[in-house]
Design an enzyme around this catalytic site. Structure first.
Site, PDB file in Angstrom:
ATOM      1  N   GLU A 192       0.611  -1.159   0.151  1.00 15.59           N
ATOM      2  CA  GLU A 192      -0.213  -0.116   0.134  1.00 15.59           C
ATOM      3  C   GLU A 192       0.666   1.026  -0.257  1.00 15.59           C
ATOM      4  OE1 GLU A 192      -2.231  -0.589   3.252  1.00 15.59           O
ATOM      5  OE2 GLU A 192      -3.552  -1.832   2.589  1.00 15.59           O
ATOM      6  N   GLU A 387      -5.949  -8.182  -0.865  1.00 15.86           N
ATOM      7  CA  GLU A 387      -6.482  -8.171   0.317  1.00 15.86           C
ATOM      8  C   GLU A 387      -7.915  -8.120   0.636  1.00 15.86           C
ATOM      9  OE1 GLU A 387      -4.410  -5.366   2.973  1.00 15.86           O
ATOM     10  OE2 GLU A 387      -2.229  -5.748   2.602  1.00 15.86           O
TER      11      GLU A 387
END
Ligand code: BG6
Length: 488
Positions: A192, A387
């Site tokens: 991320e 995810e």
């Protein structure tokens, strides 16, 4: 024209994803050094309000280093994978996982980050883990840096604010690429990347109080620039060392919906989305997008770039894109842009059309289809859903079982959305559900916020047997994989 895709391909990468700092435990075992994640304690008050704690102070860190740790640090324990890895991987295999996305703890390999030679015990640990995965034909997908780095890099260089951190990171990359070149073929340089401006300590080991300037946004974007350069160099290095390697870039996608059809709301959503896509734009295309020039100018941001950086970015483009997806949010021109940053931790305006989780995260499966379409339209690269999952307070029932029908429902709807996106023509290569086994929450440091198919008998304070139990969703996901999502 690309073939219409009615069902999931046979080689679709079904699996799960975890991060070392939330999973392993093994604190200070095997020569492991202290990481930024080791410095985030459980804060009772914050947890009660479901408020994440993702920062640390210089004073606190120095105190832990000299006086020792005082308080509750769930990430030091994780779910004790460090001592249960064989059993856990066998459970993943029982569900039929074809891949396992996991991260390496930088501090197991270079305990302070500054050593000339790696820590052999740390390298051996991951050798064993990868061998075990391969035993079950489960492909490891490895995140090089997932929300942690050696704390010494933070204390000495203020993490990614310094360009010197690039060299330390590349030394670490070179070590693990060479060591695991025959065992790991899929890599993600950073988890991320787009969370640096929201959680700078977690994303970049940045202590803003130690920053060289008061313009904190400038510090964050400087750190981001260093990560972008490091990512491009890691891509190049990986391809040089590993035959048939695939290396991708990852962000958290939280897509903004305009609050109304007021053109200014639509414009605000577009602008906020650009700030989110910036990271993929650079890592996929190899150069800074033009919209950032105005943003930098309006925020008085001046990035130090070396002459060779443009060439480096151009030479390190990724093969696939990966993203985490948990929710969407609402953008409105009435709020200042910085108040509505894209972040998994700051969804302040609830969409009236959506339900929220126990942790007040909006649940939006259609949003996943929208995001997949947008990403593919923009980049035309294979996409890994790295995810996706539901954090909930699961309980063991009187019958000794865990009936998590809500999780099954959540995942079913999201997988249907993936299927629809594939029918829309999107090239999705895999789905790694977040937290297939209960681990410590990243944001709130709780064990109570559980995502897993596998329950771990441990509470927020480290009480419990750490025994593993199969939840109802364990059997459901096994059937999903076995039927390639024909049975949902
Ligand atoms: C993602 C992170 O943003 O969100 C994970 O990559 C994290 O590390 C996940 O665990 C869920 O967040 P949380 O706070 O519920 O653990």
């Amino acid at each position: 024209m690309k073939q219409y895709c009615e069902s999931f391909p046979k080689n679709f990468l079904w699996g799960g994803a975890t991060a070392a700092n939330q999973l392993e435990g093994g604190f200070r075992e095997g020569g492991k050094g202290l990481s930024t994640a080791d410095m985030t304690p459980f804060r009772e008050e914050a947890v009660k309000e479901h408020r994440p704690v993702m920062d640390a102070s210089y004073e606190e860190i120095k105190k832990y280093r000299t006086d020792g740790f005082c308080g509750n640090f769930p990430k030091h324990r994780g779910n004790d994978f460090y001592h249960h890895w064989k059993e856990d991987i066998a459970l993943f295999a029982e569900m039929g996982f074809r891949c396992y996305r996991m991260s390496i703890a930088w501090t197991r390999i270079f305990p302070t980050g500054f050593e000339a030679e790696p820590n052999e015990e740390g390298l051996l640990f991951y050798d064993d883990v990868f061998d075990e995965c391969r035993k079950y034909h489960m492909q490891p997908i490895v995140t090089v840096s997932h929300y942690e780095m050696p704390i010494e890099i933070t204390l000495n260089l203020n993490g990614w604010e310094s360009r010197k951190t690039i060299d330390l990171y590349l030394k670490y990359c070179e070590t693990i690429f060479k060591r695991y070149k025959n065992k790991v073929k899929m890599w993600i340089p950073f988890n991320e990347m787009n969370q640096m401006t929201t959680v700078p300590y977690v994303g970049g080991g940045l202590l803003l109080e130690k920053a060289k300037t008061d313009n904190l946004l400038e510090v964050e974007y400087q750190a981001i620039h260093h990560q972008l350069v490091a990512s491009a160099m890691a891509v190049k290095l990986c391809k040089k060392i590993i035959k048939n390697a695939r290396i991708g870039s990852m962000i958290a996608v939280i897509d903004p919906y305009p609050e109304t059809c007021h053109p200014l709301d639509v414009l605000e959503a577009l602008k906020e989305n650009q700030l989110n896509m910036f990271y993929l734009d650079v890592t996929v295309r190899g150069y800074y997008p033009s919209y950032m020039a105005r943003y930098f100018q309006e925020h008085d941001i001046h990035i130090d770039m070396e002459e060779e950086d443009e060439e480096i970015l151009q030479g390190g483009k990724v093969d696939f894109i990966a993203f985490s997806y948990y929710m969407s949010y609402i953008a409105s021109h009435k709020r200042k842009q910085n108040e509505s940053k894209n972040s998994v931790i700051m969804v302040d305006k609830v969409n009236p059309y959506l339900e929220v989780s126990d942790w007040r995260w909006p649940i939006d499966s259609v949003g996943l289809r929208i995001v997949l379409n947008k990403l593919y339209d923009r980049y035309q690269l294979p996409i890994l859903i790295a995810e996706n999952g539901l954090g909930a307070d699961d309980v063991v029932s009187e019958d000794g079982l865990i009936h998590d029908a809500y999780r099954i429902e959540y995942l079913r709807k999201h997988i249907i959305a993936v299927k629809e996106a594939m029918r829309d023509g999107v090239d999705v290569i895999g789905y790694t559900m977040w937290g297939p086994i209960d681990i410590v929450s990243q944001g709130t440091c709780e064990m109570k916020k559980r995502y897993g198919f596998i329950y771990v008998d441990a509470d927020n304070y480290g009480n419990g047997s750490y025994k593993r139990l199969r939840k109802d969703s364990f059997y459901w996901y096994s059937r999903v994989i076995a039927s390639n999502a024909e049975e949902l």
